[in-house]
Write a protein that holds these residues in place. Sequence first.
Motif, PDB file in Angstrom:
ATOM      1  N   MET A 101       0.827  -1.211   0.000  1.00  0.00           N
ATOM      2  CA  MET A 101       0.000   0.000   0.000  1.00  0.00           C
ATOM      3  C   MET A 101       0.862   1.261   0.000  1.00  0.00           C
ATOM      4  N   ALA A 102       1.986   1.221   0.702  1.00  0.00           N
ATOM      5  CA  ALA A 102       2.889   2.366   0.706  1.00  0.00           C
ATOM      6  C   ALA A 102       3.465   2.618  -0.684  1.00  0.00           C
ATOM      7  N   GLU A 103       3.798   1.540  -1.398  1.00  0.00           N
ATOM      8  CA  GLU A 103       4.325   1.704  -2.761  1.00  0.00           C
ATOM      9  C   GLU A 103       3.236   2.216  -3.702  1.00  0.00           C
TER      10      GLU A 103
ATOM     11  N   VAL B  15      -5.046   5.300   4.228  1.00  0.00           N
ATOM     12  CA  VAL B  15      -6.065   4.417   4.790  1.00  0.00           C
ATOM     13  C   VAL B  15      -7.077   3.995   3.727  1.00  0.00           C
ATOM     14  N   GLU B  16      -7.446   4.912   2.853  1.00  0.00           N
ATOM     15  CA  GLU B  16      -8.414   4.572   1.810  1.00  0.00           C
ATOM     16  C   GLU B  16      -7.850   3.558   0.827  1.00  0.00           C
ATOM     17  N   LEU B  17      -6.542   3.586   0.611  1.00  0.00           N
ATOM     18  CA  LEU B  17      -5.913   2.544  -0.205  1.00  0.00           C
ATOM     19  C   LEU B  17      -6.050   1.185   0.473  1.00  0.00           C
ATOM     20  N   MET B  18      -5.821   1.165   1.773  1.00  0.00           N
ATOM     21  CA  MET B  18      -5.863  -0.102   2.517  1.00  0.00           C
ATOM     22  C   MET B  18      -7.228  -0.762   2.469  1.00  0.00           C
TER      23      MET B  18
ATOM     24  N   ASN C   6      -7.581  -4.836  -2.161  1.00  0.00           N
ATOM     25  CA  ASN C   6      -6.327  -4.913  -1.416  1.00  0.00           C
ATOM     26  C   ASN C   6      -6.442  -5.690  -0.115  1.00  0.00           C
ATOM     27  N   LEU C   7      -7.633  -5.974   0.324  1.00  0.00           N
ATOM     28  CA  LEU C   7      -7.886  -6.500   1.658  1.00  0.00           C
ATOM     29  C   LEU C   7      -8.133  -8.008   1.628  1.00  0.00           C
ATOM     30  N   VAL C   8      -7.508  -8.719   2.556  1.00  0.00           N
ATOM     31  CA  VAL C   8      -7.722 -10.158   2.721  1.00  0.00           C
ATOM     32  C   VAL C   8      -8.495 -10.391   4.014  1.00  0.00           C
ATOM     33  N   THR C   9      -9.561 -11.180   3.940  1.00  0.00           N
ATOM     34  CA  THR C   9     -10.394 -11.485   5.105  1.00  0.00           C
ATOM     35  C   THR C   9     -10.391 -12.999   5.340  1.00  0.00           C
ATOM     36  N   TYR C  10     -10.270 -13.391   6.598  1.00  0.00           N
ATOM     37  CA  TYR C  10     -10.310 -14.825   6.927  1.00  0.00           C
ATOM     38  C   TYR C  10     -10.934 -14.995   8.305  1.00  0.00           C
ATOM     39  N   MET C  11     -11.412 -16.181   8.580  1.00  0.00           N
ATOM     40  CA  MET C  11     -12.033 -16.499   9.867  1.00  0.00           C
ATOM     41  C   MET C  11     -11.200 -17.559  10.578  1.00  0.00           C
ATOM     42  N   MET C  12     -10.682 -17.230  11.747  1.00  0.00           N
ATOM     43  CA  MET C  12      -9.921 -18.195  12.532  1.00  0.00           C
ATOM     44  C   MET C  12     -10.878 -19.145  13.262  1.00  0.00           C
ATOM     45  N   GLU C  13     -10.486 -20.398  13.316  1.00  0.00           N
ATOM     46  CA  GLU C  13     -11.236 -21.405  14.055  1.00  0.00           C
ATOM     47  C   GLU C  13     -10.368 -21.898  15.217  1.00  0.00           C
TER      48      GLU C  13
END
Length: 448
Positions: free
Chosen positions: A298-300, A379-382, A387-394
């Motif tokens: 995101m910084a790049e 922040v808006e880039l993030m 760009n965002l990865v979502t996962y659910m921990m079990e």
Amino acid sequence: MWTTMLSRCTFPAVLKRSSSVLACQAIRAASRPLQAIATKTSCSTLKQVRGQQTQAAPFPTTQVVRQVKTLEEERLVEIEWEDGGQSFYPFTWLRDNCQCPLCTLQSAQARSLLLSKLDIHTGVDSVQVSDTNKVCIVWPDQHTSEFDPEWLKKRCFSLAVRQVMQEELFLNERVYWDSKLQIPTANFEEVLHDDKAALAWLIALRRVGIVYMKGAPVKQGQVARLSERIGYLRLTFYGHTWQVKDKPMANNVAYTSGKLSLHTDYPALHNPPGVQFLHCLNQACKGGESEVVDGFHMAELLRREDPEAFSTLTSHRVDFTDTGADYCDFKVQSKNRIIDVDNEERVVRINYNNATRDSVLDVPLHQVQPFYRALKAYVELMIRPENLVTYMMEPGDLVTFDNWRLLHGRRSYISHTDALRHLEGAYLDWDEVMSRLRILRKSVHGNH
């Protein structure tokens, strides 16, 4: 085995210098001896990592010196190698790095020669190649130094060799990723008991920034067990380990059930923890999904899309604060840049936590609005979905990630009062992690 858990590399075409072959080779090559960096490999280190990487030229396994001579005017020793290459070494550096028992404590590989005793204007009486292919130097005081050619070649002052050596030491190149990332996965017990699995884990952690583990026992203490594979945990004001659950009178926003925005942990310290472990002991009945984004990537993107904002976030030192009582009472204060870069303008650390960003803003009045504009742009880039990865921990899942690079968050959740959402966390520093990586590399591949 470990290769089945960390396997198959695939990559998107959106990242700089994108090359799936180079990326996969470079990550896998980092686990092998320096001489083998550029050899052909199969894509079998990470499980469907999407990103890019570069690789550096290798050193041959054996170095043979064809000829050695002094260049008196330049005060250099010139070595001509059998392959036709040349290397140059300053007299002063060679004398400073004499490997004899009088100048180097062999048991510690530490310099015994005092700088106050070093003649930085020394000349050379003679230099020759020994029958055993060593470079032998006699100094004006008749002290003799003998150098191994492989040792010398690795320390050649040419730009190409210096870059290879720095990459070997620090693994600074990264694989950037976006929402297409399929997080590298390892088996908890294999990492604990198999050196190859542990090495693959740490290389992926360094290159990609996050590794997911399956199969940890569902009881407290597993982050501490995993830390023993590396060295030791970092003690902070929240303890050696800490329990992430909804708590009354919470002393940290993580100890609530509300949404946590993307952040790095502990920028209120001048040296935030480098690596974080989180082990799921019990998940919420609704919500609680984890979110991560590649802060370096995101910084790049920000540097490319909004150079002015990038300049602002890499130049202003922002105040962070954290106050409360846990392991002991604390009131910490720091000043950190949101985006840290090194002297080559390479992004090396992200420091951002909106909850602990202080109301004190130590910038001139006319720079306040530009600062907010720059931070909002980052922040808006993030939070862009791509760009965002979502996962659910079990329960039994354990995630390890680079706290200097990744920003992580959590969606709000609802728990049963008799079975609260519960994660156990811990920190380590990159110095300890990289130390273990180098030791494991030697254990797996021998003394190269």
